[in-house]
Design a protein around this motif. Structure first.
Motif, PDB file in Angstrom:
ATOM      1  N   GLN A  79       0.827  -1.212   0.000  1.00  0.00           N
ATOM      2  CA  GLN A  79       0.000   0.000   0.000  1.00  0.00           C
ATOM      3  C   GLN A  79       0.855   1.252   0.000  1.00  0.00           C
ATOM      4  O   GLN A  79       0.580   2.191  -0.747  1.00  0.00           O
ATOM      5  N   GLN A  80       1.848   1.263   0.858  1.00  0.00           N
ATOM      6  CA  GLN A  80       2.719   2.439   0.938  1.00  0.00           C
ATOM      7  C   GLN A  80       3.391   2.700  -0.404  1.00  0.00           C
ATOM      8  O   GLN A  80       3.411   3.835  -0.888  1.00  0.00           O
ATOM      9  N   GLN A  81       3.918   1.660  -1.012  1.00  0.00           N
ATOM     10  CA  GLN A  81       4.595   1.805  -2.301  1.00  0.00           C
ATOM     11  C   GLN A  81       3.640   2.347  -3.367  1.00  0.00           C
ATOM     12  O   GLN A  81       3.956   3.311  -4.071  1.00  0.00           O
ATOM     13  N   ILE A  82       2.474   1.748  -3.480  1.00  0.00           N
ATOM     14  CA  ILE A  82       1.524   2.135  -4.527  1.00  0.00           C
ATOM     15  C   ILE A  82       0.943   3.525  -4.257  1.00  0.00           C
ATOM     16  O   ILE A  82       0.820   4.347  -5.174  1.00  0.00           O
ATOM     17  N   ASN A  83       0.586   3.802  -3.007  1.00  0.00           N
ATOM     18  CA  ASN A  83       0.041   5.123  -2.683  1.00  0.00           C
ATOM     19  C   ASN A  83       1.080   6.227  -2.876  1.00  0.00           C
ATOM     20  O   ASN A  83       0.735   7.338  -3.289  1.00  0.00           O
ATOM     21  N   ASP A  84       2.345   5.919  -2.598  1.00  0.00           N
ATOM     22  CA  ASP A  84       3.400   6.909  -2.852  1.00  0.00           C
ATOM     23  C   ASP A  84       3.494   7.232  -4.339  1.00  0.00           C
ATOM     24  O   ASP A  84       3.684   8.384  -4.732  1.00  0.00           O
ATOM     25  N   VAL A  85       3.340   6.215  -5.180  1.00  0.00           N
ATOM     26  CA  VAL A  85       3.355   6.441  -6.633  1.00  0.00           C
ATOM     27  C   VAL A  85       2.120   7.244  -7.050  1.00  0.00           C
ATOM     28  O   VAL A  85       2.214   8.183  -7.846  1.00  0.00           O
ATOM     29  N   LEU A  86       0.947   6.881  -6.513  1.00  0.00           N
ATOM     30  CA  LEU A  86      -0.296   7.576  -6.850  1.00  0.00           C
ATOM     31  C   LEU A  86      -0.202   9.082  -6.605  1.00  0.00           C
ATOM     32  O   LEU A  86      -0.740   9.874  -7.367  1.00  0.00           O
ATOM     33  N   PHE A  87       0.468   9.465  -5.531  1.00  0.00           N
ATOM     34  CA  PHE A  87       0.515  10.880  -5.152  1.00  0.00           C
ATOM     35  C   PHE A  87       1.906  11.485  -5.311  1.00  0.00           C
ATOM     36  O   PHE A  87       2.191  12.539  -4.748  1.00  0.00           O
ATOM     37  N   ASP A  88       2.730  10.855  -6.133  1.00  0.00           N
ATOM     38  CA  ASP A  88       4.061  11.383  -6.429  1.00  0.00           C
ATOM     39  C   ASP A  88       3.940  12.777  -7.051  1.00  0.00           C
ATOM     40  O   ASP A  88       3.107  13.009  -7.926  1.00  0.00           O
ATOM     41  N   GLY A  89       4.741  13.705  -6.573  1.00  0.00           N
ATOM     42  CA  GLY A  89       4.754  15.051  -7.138  1.00  0.00           C
ATOM     43  C   GLY A  89       3.717  15.987  -6.550  1.00  0.00           C
ATOM     44  O   GLY A  89       3.692  17.171  -6.882  1.00  0.00           O
ATOM     45  N   VAL A  90       2.828  15.481  -5.701  1.00  0.00           N
ATOM     46  CA  VAL A  90       1.826  16.330  -5.060  1.00  0.00           C
ATOM     47  C   VAL A  90       2.474  16.983  -3.845  1.00  0.00           C
ATOM     48  O   VAL A  90       3.045  16.292  -2.994  1.00  0.00           O
ATOM     49  N   THR A  91       2.386  18.302  -3.780  1.00  0.00           N
ATOM     50  CA  THR A  91       2.980  19.021  -2.641  1.00  0.00           C
ATOM     51  C   THR A  91       2.041  18.945  -1.439  1.00  0.00           C
ATOM     52  O   THR A  91       0.857  18.624  -1.570  1.00  0.00           O
ATOM     53  N   ARG A  92       2.584  19.265  -0.261  1.00  0.00           N
ATOM     54  CA  ARG A  92       1.767  19.278   0.953  1.00  0.00           C
ATOM     55  C   ARG A  92       0.601  20.252   0.796  1.00  0.00           C
ATOM     56  O   ARG A  92      -0.533  19.957   1.166  1.00  0.00           O
ATOM     57  N   THR A  93       0.878  21.417   0.221  1.00  0.00           N
ATOM     58  CA  THR A  93      -0.183  22.417   0.015  1.00  0.00           C
ATOM     59  C   THR A  93      -1.264  21.875  -0.912  1.00  0.00           C
ATOM     60  O   THR A  93      -2.461  22.009  -0.631  1.00  0.00           O
ATOM     61  N   GLU A  94      -0.863  21.262  -2.011  1.00  0.00           N
ATOM     62  CA  GLU A  94      -1.833  20.685  -2.941  1.00  0.00           C
ATOM     63  C   GLU A  94      -2.642  19.577  -2.265  1.00  0.00           C
ATOM     64  O   GLU A  94      -3.857  19.478  -2.468  1.00  0.00           O
ATOM     65  N   PHE A  95      -1.963  18.757  -1.458  1.00  0.00           N
ATOM     66  CA  PHE A  95      -2.641  17.678  -0.762  1.00  0.00           C
ATOM     67  C   PHE A  95      -3.692  18.229   0.202  1.00  0.00           C
ATOM     68  O   PHE A  95      -4.824  17.733   0.262  1.00  0.00           O
ATOM     69  N   LYS A  96      -3.336  19.274   0.934  1.00  0.00           N
ATOM     70  CA  LYS A  96      -4.291  19.890   1.864  1.00  0.00           C
ATOM     71  C   LYS A  96      -5.495  20.453   1.114  1.00  0.00           C
ATOM     72  O   LYS A  96      -6.629  20.342   1.578  1.00  0.00           O
ATOM     73  N   VAL A  97      -5.267  21.053  -0.042  1.00  0.00           N
ATOM     74  CA  VAL A  97      -6.370  21.582  -0.847  1.00  0.00           C
ATOM     75  C   VAL A  97      -7.275  20.434  -1.302  1.00  0.00           C
ATOM     76  O   VAL A  97      -8.499  20.522  -1.196  1.00  0.00           O
TER      77      VAL A  97
END
Length: 180
Positions: A133-151
């Motif tokens: 899960q960690q590996q796949i989820n890290d790929v899914l959200f690769d390149g997303v910044t903390r600010t973008e994630f919060k939005v």
């Protein structure tokens, strides 16, 4: 062929979703969200298949584990959390109970409510899946910044609620069309 005024060709009129009077960015967003949603479902189904469950069953057991960190979990809480019906949750959690992955017990204060807990076998299954899960989820959200994630996190609940309302509105329009 006659041309129509620009506002007649817009697929949305909500001002926040129009850029320079155009719905082009809105269409880009929708056309990006659809394949992303499909990929999320595919990933969820894949997680489930790795541990011998359906994607929905995986979501249920993972959500029970997550919600349990905040207190007891009932069928209705799980249904609300996943935006699924209570009867569907009852059926699917029954299957997970038969597999020995969760327990279902009547609530001591209200026998109509069922409390859901993860068994030792269920926790073992989830822990075995965690590195994948960690590996796949890290790929899914690769390149997303903390600010973008919060939005994204701040907007998703509103979008789901709006989606529920929009689907209901569409059902009403469809029903009227069939009657008329």
């Amino acid at each position: 062929m006659a041309t129509t005024p620009a506002n007649k060709t817009l697929t949305i009129t909500h001002p926040a979703c129009l850029v320079d009077g155009s719905d082009r960015e809105f269409r880009h967003l929708v056309n990006g969200l659809l394949p992303f949603a499909a990929r999320l479902l595919s990933v969820r189904d894949g997680f489930g298949s790795l541990v011998g469950l359906t994607g929905v069953q995986y979501s249920l057991i993972r959500s029970i584990a997550h919600l349990s960190q905040q207190g007891e979990v009932t069928v209705n809480q799980l249904a609300d959390h996943l935006h699924l019906s209570g009867p569907f949750i009852t059926i699917e959690t029954g299957k997970l109970k038969k597999l020995g992955l969760i327990d279902k017990k009547a609530h001591p204060d209200d026998k109509r409510k069922m409390r859901l807990t993860i068994t030792t076998a269920g926790n073992k299954l989830l822990n075995e899946l965690l590195p994948v899960q960690q590996q796949i989820n890290d790929v899914l959200f690769d390149g997303v910044t903390r600010t973008e994630f919060k939005v994204l996190c701040s907007v998703v609940d509103r979008l789901v609620a709006n989606g529920d309302r929009a689907a209901l509105d569409l059902e009403h329009l469809q029903a009227r069309r069939l009657k008329g």
